[in-house]
Design an enzyme around this catalytic site. Structure first.
Site, PDB file in Angstrom:
ATOM      1  N   CYS A 118     -17.379  39.803  21.406  1.00  0.00           N
ATOM      2  CA  CYS A 118     -16.042  40.132  20.923  1.00  0.00           C
ATOM      3  C   CYS A 118     -15.503  41.338  21.684  1.00  0.00           C
ATOM      4  O   CYS A 118     -16.210  42.326  21.901  1.00  0.00           O
ATOM      5  CB  CYS A 118     -16.069  40.426  19.426  1.00  0.00           C
ATOM      6  SG  CYS A 118     -14.419  40.698  18.737  1.00  0.00           S
ATOM      7  N   CYS A 127     -11.769  26.856  19.853  1.00  0.00           N
ATOM      8  CA  CYS A 127     -10.731  27.107  20.854  1.00  0.00           C
ATOM      9  C   CYS A 127     -10.387  28.600  20.765  1.00  0.00           C
ATOM     10  O   CYS A 127      -9.716  29.034  19.828  1.00  0.00           O
ATOM     11  CB  CYS A 127      -9.532  26.216  20.535  1.00  0.00           C
ATOM     12  SG  CYS A 127      -8.296  26.170  21.818  1.00  0.00           S
TER      13      CYS A 127
END
Length: 159
Positions: free
Chosen positions: A55, A128
């Site tokens: 992240c 996605c």
């Protein structure tokens, strides 16, 4: 891995190195245009190198290149996270009459993208994900301290 949610102060500190656009994607649930995305460290959406995607906000490992596939959508797509505990899936009703499932980073709460049920085997899932919400760590490079399991983080503090 420590998936304890970041405090508002920790989240703000983690976002300091991000561009305005990367903050828009991760903190305001934005979306990059298809086929244009780059990770926070400059890898393109269609990167084919082996490695780990963490992240952009806090560094929690999210996806492996081993689960990445070309979905043809223009966004990095994966059929499974590294660990289901590293992500949170929530119903997204931001587009009327088109419910979706939003994918968030479990530690920072950063918006990553959406998951759909049209992916390949073995999961049938297509995560996605906005490239702007990710940092790519090539295979063979050491993961940053914030991206390592808790025991490794603690060992690094003692050195």
């Amino acid at each position: 891995y420590d998936v304890t949610p970041l405090t508002a102060e920790e989240r703000q500190r983690a976002a300091e190195g991000l561009t305005d656009f990367q903050k828009y994607v991760t903190l305001e649930h934005g979306t990059e245009r298809a086929f244009t995305g780059k990770t926070v460290n400059g890898y393109t959406h269609d990167n084919k190198q082996r490695g780990t995607y963490v992240c952009a906000l806090g560094g929690l490992p999210l996806f492996s290149s081993d689960t990445k596939f070309n979905s043809g959508t223009g966004w990095p797509s994966f059929f499974a996270p590294i660990d289901p505990a590293h992500i949170v899936e929530v119903v997204d009703m931001s587009i009327p009459y088109m419910p979706r499932v939003e994918v968030l980073d479990a530690r920072s709460g950063a918006h990553l993208g959406h998951v759909f049920d049209d992916g390949p085997a073995p999961t049938g899932k297509r995560y996605c994900i906005n490239a702007a919400a990710l940092k790519f760590i090539p295979a063979g490079e050491e993961l940053p301290a914030e991206s390592r399991p808790v025991a490794a983080q603690e060992a690094g503090k003692q050195q």
